[in-house]
Design a protein around this motif. Sequence first.
Motif, mmCIF file in Angstrom:
data_model
loop_
_atom_site.group_PDB
_atom_site.id
_atom_site.type_symbol
_atom_site.label_atom_id
_atom_site.label_comp_id
_atom_site.label_asym_id
_atom_site.label_seq_id
_atom_site.Cartn_x
_atom_site.Cartn_y
_atom_site.Cartn_z
ATOM 1 N N LEU A 51 0.850 -1.184 0.000
ATOM 2 C CA LEU A 51 0.000 0.000 0.000
ATOM 3 C C LEU A 51 0.887 1.235 0.000
ATOM 4 O O LEU A 51 1.746 1.398 0.860
ATOM 5 C CB LEU A 51 -0.910 0.005 1.226
ATOM 6 N N VAL A 52 0.674 2.123 -0.996
ATOM 7 C CA VAL A 52 1.463 3.347 -1.130
ATOM 8 C C VAL A 52 0.529 4.533 -0.936
ATOM 9 O O VAL A 52 -0.475 4.661 -1.629
ATOM 10 C CB VAL A 52 2.141 3.429 -2.511
ATOM 11 N N ARG A 53 0.868 5.403 0.010
ATOM 12 C CA ARG A 53 -0.020 6.500 0.388
ATOM 13 C C ARG A 53 0.451 7.826 -0.211
ATOM 14 O O ARG A 53 1.648 8.115 -0.201
ATOM 15 C CB ARG A 53 -0.074 6.635 1.916
ATOM 16 N N TYR A 54 -0.505 8.620 -0.684
ATOM 17 C CA TYR A 54 -0.211 9.941 -1.213
ATOM 18 C C TYR A 54 -1.253 10.945 -0.736
ATOM 19 O O TYR A 54 -2.445 10.635 -0.686
ATOM 20 C CB TYR A 54 -0.194 9.948 -2.745
ATOM 21 N N LYS A 55 -0.798 12.125 -0.408
ATOM 22 C CA LYS A 55 -1.687 13.232 -0.067
ATOM 23 C C LYS A 55 -1.727 14.188 -1.254
ATOM 24 O O LYS A 55 -0.677 14.627 -1.736
ATOM 25 C CB LYS A 55 -1.189 13.964 1.182
ATOM 26 N N LYS A 133 3.123 17.975 4.302
ATOM 27 C CA LYS A 133 3.458 16.632 3.815
ATOM 28 C C LYS A 133 2.673 16.257 2.562
ATOM 29 O O LYS A 133 2.341 15.085 2.345
ATOM 30 C CB LYS A 133 3.223 15.592 4.913
ATOM 31 N N VAL A 134 2.389 17.254 1.710
ATOM 32 C CA VAL A 134 1.640 16.981 0.489
ATOM 33 C C VAL A 134 2.562 16.399 -0.575
ATOM 34 O O VAL A 134 3.749 16.746 -0.651
ATOM 35 C CB VAL A 134 0.963 18.272 -0.028
ATOM 36 N N ASP A 135 2.053 15.476 -1.364
ATOM 37 C CA ASP A 135 2.835 14.836 -2.431
ATOM 38 C C ASP A 135 2.529 15.429 -3.801
ATOM 39 O O ASP A 135 3.373 15.404 -4.690
ATOM 40 C CB ASP A 135 2.548 13.329 -2.472
ATOM 41 N N ALA A 136 1.295 15.932 -3.985
ATOM 42 C CA ALA A 136 0.900 16.465 -5.289
ATOM 43 C C ALA A 136 -0.154 17.536 -5.101
ATOM 44 O O ALA A 136 -0.929 17.504 -4.139
ATOM 45 C CB ALA A 136 0.372 15.355 -6.201
ATOM 46 N N VAL A 166 7.079 18.656 -5.026
ATOM 47 C CA VAL A 166 5.744 18.090 -5.168
ATOM 48 C C VAL A 166 5.381 18.025 -6.647
ATOM 49 O O VAL A 166 5.891 18.785 -7.468
ATOM 50 C CB VAL A 166 4.684 18.917 -4.413
ATOM 51 N N VAL A 167 4.485 17.103 -6.962
ATOM 52 C CA VAL A 167 3.955 17.000 -8.319
ATOM 53 C C VAL A 167 2.929 18.109 -8.516
ATOM 54 O O VAL A 167 2.067 18.326 -7.666
ATOM 55 C CB VAL A 167 3.287 15.631 -8.541
ATOM 56 N N LYS A 168 3.011 18.808 -9.633
ATOM 57 C CA LYS A 168 2.056 19.873 -9.952
ATOM 58 C C LYS A 168 1.383 19.554 -11.284
ATOM 59 O O LYS A 168 2.057 19.428 -12.310
ATOM 60 C CB LYS A 168 2.759 21.232 -10.004
ATOM 61 N N LEU A 169 0.065 19.391 -11.240
ATOM 62 C CA LEU A 169 -0.727 19.134 -12.433
ATOM 63 C C LEU A 169 -1.856 20.149 -12.499
ATOM 64 O O LEU A 169 -2.330 20.627 -11.475
ATOM 65 C CB LEU A 169 -1.322 17.725 -12.419
#
Length: 242
Positions: A51-55, A133-136, A166-169
């Motif tokens: 399980l891989v968690r992302y915020k 702690k945001v990832d994207a 962080v990833v930016k979309l």
Amino acid sequence: MSVPPGSIIVSDWHRCPDSREFFSKILHKKRRRKFGLLEAPMMPPQMNVDLVRYKVFLSGKTGVGKSALAARLAGLDLPKMHYETTGIETTVVFWPVRLKESGRVLFFRFELWDCGESAMRRFDHMLLSCKEKVDAILFLFSFTDRGSFDDLTNQISRITEPSDRVVKLVVGTKFDLFMHTDVTESDVTHFQEVWGLPVFRVGGDNNAVLAFIPLVVFGVLGEARIDVYVQNVSYEKEEVIL
């Protein structure tokens, strides 16, 4: 290291027969299950799945469809009427993927954070909580609201720093309402050239949203830092060109 799109995960694996056993864990009566913050799909002991968690933070002006996008990505019913989010709302999305190289299956857990624009302006700690702690970050605008598109540069400058990892979309909503569009394709192209960020288009078609999910999964997998051990190999941050 630059990685071509689709080189890490099988992007259309959700259409393959061997994925059904895993997707059945996030379905109930052929509909997506609603998961709370402390819940997860029930997996039998013999299914060894990491399980891989992302915020993920959804940013955008009022009315662009942040809550609606979160609901669609989670497979939930859309709100029958628009209302501004009064504080912070979180939505949990689980999505299984298969890695191309090893064939190993991972379960992604996306925690989508949506905060009302008025609340964020009134209370400074709201934005800090969303960014912690945001990832994207998904920056949203509506194709029917020119102001929301023009505000993108302000959002990106206000919320992120050049040093942020962080990833930016960018996501353009209501793309299907082309008769009422206030944003042209040349506007979008110019924005992409200046900011170097991918722009995804989402309309009212659920199939389009389902196709959008693996792209988000891939973007977060490639750009955010993960420490997932697959066949005793640690996968670190990799840069993805979308």
